[in-house]
Design an enzyme around this catalytic site. Sequence first.
Site, mmCIF file in Angstrom:
data_model
loop_
_atom_site.group_PDB
_atom_site.id
_atom_site.type_symbol
_atom_site.label_atom_id
_atom_site.label_comp_id
_atom_site.label_asym_id
_atom_site.label_seq_id
_atom_site.Cartn_x
_atom_site.Cartn_y
_atom_site.Cartn_z
ATOM 1 N N LYS A 43 0.864 -1.186 0.000
ATOM 2 C CA LYS A 43 0.000 0.000 0.000
ATOM 3 C C LYS A 43 0.899 1.235 0.000
ATOM 4 O O LYS A 43 1.751 1.386 0.877
ATOM 5 C CB LYS A 43 -0.909 -0.018 1.235
ATOM 6 C CG LYS A 43 -1.904 1.140 1.266
ATOM 7 C CD LYS A 43 -2.958 0.937 2.362
ATOM 8 C CE LYS A 43 -3.948 2.100 2.395
ATOM 9 N NZ LYS A 43 -5.003 1.905 3.403
ATOM 10 N N ASP A 185 -12.829 3.171 10.003
ATOM 11 C CA ASP A 185 -13.427 3.222 8.657
ATOM 12 C C ASP A 185 -14.054 1.861 8.395
ATOM 13 O O ASP A 185 -13.679 1.136 7.471
ATOM 14 C CB ASP A 185 -12.355 3.555 7.612
ATOM 15 C CG ASP A 185 -12.978 3.835 6.236
ATOM 16 O OD1 ASP A 185 -14.211 4.010 6.147
ATOM 17 O OD2 ASP A 185 -12.222 3.869 5.249
ATOM 18 N N ASN A 190 -13.417 -3.196 4.028
ATOM 19 C CA ASN A 190 -12.286 -3.190 4.963
ATOM 20 C C ASN A 190 -12.335 -4.324 5.984
ATOM 21 O O ASN A 190 -11.509 -4.389 6.891
ATOM 22 C CB ASN A 190 -12.218 -1.850 5.699
ATOM 23 C CG ASN A 190 -11.759 -0.735 4.785
ATOM 24 O OD1 ASN A 190 -11.142 -1.003 3.754
ATOM 25 N ND2 ASN A 190 -12.045 0.502 5.144
ATOM 26 N N ASP A 203 -7.034 -1.548 6.457
ATOM 27 C CA ASP A 203 -7.241 -0.108 6.280
ATOM 28 C C ASP A 203 -7.364 0.570 7.651
ATOM 29 O O ASP A 203 -8.405 1.144 7.991
ATOM 30 C CB ASP A 203 -8.516 0.099 5.431
ATOM 31 C CG ASP A 203 -8.491 1.411 4.669
ATOM 32 O OD1 ASP A 203 -7.517 2.170 4.823
ATOM 33 O OD2 ASP A 203 -9.460 1.678 3.928
HETATM 34 N N1 LIG Z 1 -3.397 -7.042 3.225
HETATM 35 C C1 LIG Z 1 -4.389 -7.190 2.354
HETATM 36 N N2 LIG Z 1 -4.896 -8.415 2.077
HETATM 37 C C2 LIG Z 1 -5.899 -8.569 1.177
HETATM 38 N N3 LIG Z 1 -6.473 -7.555 0.503
HETATM 39 C C3 LIG Z 1 -6.012 -6.309 0.722
HETATM 40 C C4 LIG Z 1 -4.961 -6.050 1.662
HETATM 41 N N4 LIG Z 1 -4.725 -4.718 1.674
HETATM 42 C C5 LIG Z 1 -5.592 -4.171 0.801
HETATM 43 N N5 LIG Z 1 -6.353 -5.124 0.220
HETATM 44 C C6 LIG Z 1 -7.419 -4.903 -0.783
HETATM 45 O O1 LIG Z 1 -7.291 -3.590 -1.310
HETATM 46 C C7 LIG Z 1 -8.447 -2.803 -0.982
HETATM 47 C C8 LIG Z 1 -7.981 -1.368 -0.703
HETATM 48 O O2 LIG Z 1 -7.047 -1.344 0.378
HETATM 49 P P1 LIG Z 1 -7.271 -0.344 1.592
HETATM 50 O O3 LIG Z 1 -6.153 -0.511 2.560
HETATM 51 O O4 LIG Z 1 -8.645 -0.561 2.135
HETATM 52 O O5 LIG Z 1 -7.144 1.058 0.854
HETATM 53 P P2 LIG Z 1 -8.050 2.370 0.920
HETATM 54 O O6 LIG Z 1 -7.511 3.139 2.094
HETATM 55 O O7 LIG Z 1 -7.832 3.073 -0.373
HETATM 56 O O8 LIG Z 1 -9.489 1.939 1.117
HETATM 57 C C9 LIG Z 1 -9.089 -3.514 0.203
HETATM 58 O O9 LIG Z 1 -10.474 -3.251 0.302
HETATM 59 C C10 LIG Z 1 -8.797 -4.977 -0.145
HETATM 60 O O10 LIG Z 1 -9.699 -5.458 -1.099
HETATM 61 MG MG LIG Z 2 -10.359 0.557 2.354
#
Ligand SMILES: Nc1ncnc2c1ncn2[C@@H]1O[C@H](COP(=O)(O)OP(=O)(O)O)[C@@H](O)[C@H]1O
Ligand SMILES: [Mg+2]
Length: 266
Positions: A43, A185, A190, A203
Site C-alpha cells: 500500500k 473506517d 475493509n 485499512d
Molecule cells: N493485506 C491485504 N490483504 C488482502 N487484501 C487487501 C490487503 N490490503 C488491501 N487489500 C485490498 O485492497 C483494498 C484497498 O485497500 P485499503 O487498505 O482498504 O485502501 P483504501 O484506504 O484506499 O481503502 C481492500 O479493500 C482490499 O480489497
Molecule cells: Mg479501504
Amino acid sequence: MPMERMNALPQVIQDAVRGQAYTRNTTGLSGAGVLMFEDLVLKIAPDDQTSRREAQMMGWLQGKLPVPRVVHNAVENGRAYLLMSRLPGEMCCHERYMNRPDVLISLLAEGLKKLWQVDTRDCPCRFSLDDRLLLAEDNVRHGRCETENVEPDTYGPGGFRDPEHLLYWLKEHRPPVDPVLSHGDFCLPNLFLQEDRVSGYLDLGFCAVADRYQDIALCYRSLLHNADGTYGPVYPNIAPERLFSALGIAPDWEKVRYYRLLDELF
Ligand SMILES: Nc1ncnc2c1ncn2[C@@H]1O[C@H](COP(=O)(O)OP(=O)(O)O)[C@@H](O)[C@H]1O
Ligand SMILES: [Mg+2]
C-alpha cells in the site's frame, strides 16, 4: 505502476517483491496505490499521520485481532510504503455474503464486537473526536471535502450550506463519547471473511480509541449503500437496521447521524 517503475520503490521493498507478478487493486477510495502480489500487498500512500497510524496499529494489533502482518514499513520521498501479508478470504461486500444477509450481518456484528473486546490501555495511537474534528477542519480549509458525491440530504435545502457550516454544527453538537477500540473506517471492503468467519481487518489509518458509534454508523451506511445499488448490484433482501438486533442494542439514530455527517468531511 508499470513494471519499469518498480525501481522507484524503496530498496527493501524492491528486494522483497522482485520478479513477482502483481495486480492493482482499485477498490479503495482513499487514492492510495494498492498492489496485490500472490502473498503480499503493498500500500503506497502519502507519509502522514494516517499512514503512520495504520502501520503502528497494524503492528500493535498482531495477536489481538486478525490483521495483516507488517513485512516492511518504509518511508521515502514523502511516501509511505506498507508491505504486508495478504489476508485470506474475501471482502464483506463479496456477492457470496451479500446474497446471505443473515450470515453477513451477524459477521459484521461479530467484527464490531471483537474490536470492542480489545483492551485499549496501551493503545499507541490517538484519534479522538477532537482530533477527528481538527483533521476535518484541515480538510475543509484546504477544500478537500466533496460536496457532490455525498449523502443527498447533507447539503442544500433542509441540509447544511457547505462543509464549513457542517463543521460548525459538528463542533457544537459533540455527543458524549462511549470509548472502545474503533476501526475508524468500518465499511464492508475493509473487513475480510473466510469460511463464514472474520478473517481480517484492513485499512487501519483511523484506528484508535473512539466512540462505539464511529464504527456502527459507517458499518450501517456501508451496508445500506452496498445493498441499494450505489456501488453496483441491488440486494433487496438486505435490511441494514438488522445490524442493531445482531449487536443486541437499540439504535441511537442521533449518533448514527452525527458520525455519518462527520464522515462527509473525510
Ligand atoms: N493485506 C491485504 N490483504 C488482502 N487484501 C487487501 C490487503 N490490503 C488491501 N487489500 C485490498 O485492497 C483494498 C484497498 O485497500 P485499503 O487498505 O482498504 O485502501 P483504501 O484506504 O484506499 O481503502 C481492500 O479493500 C482490499 O480489497
Ligand atoms: Mg479501504
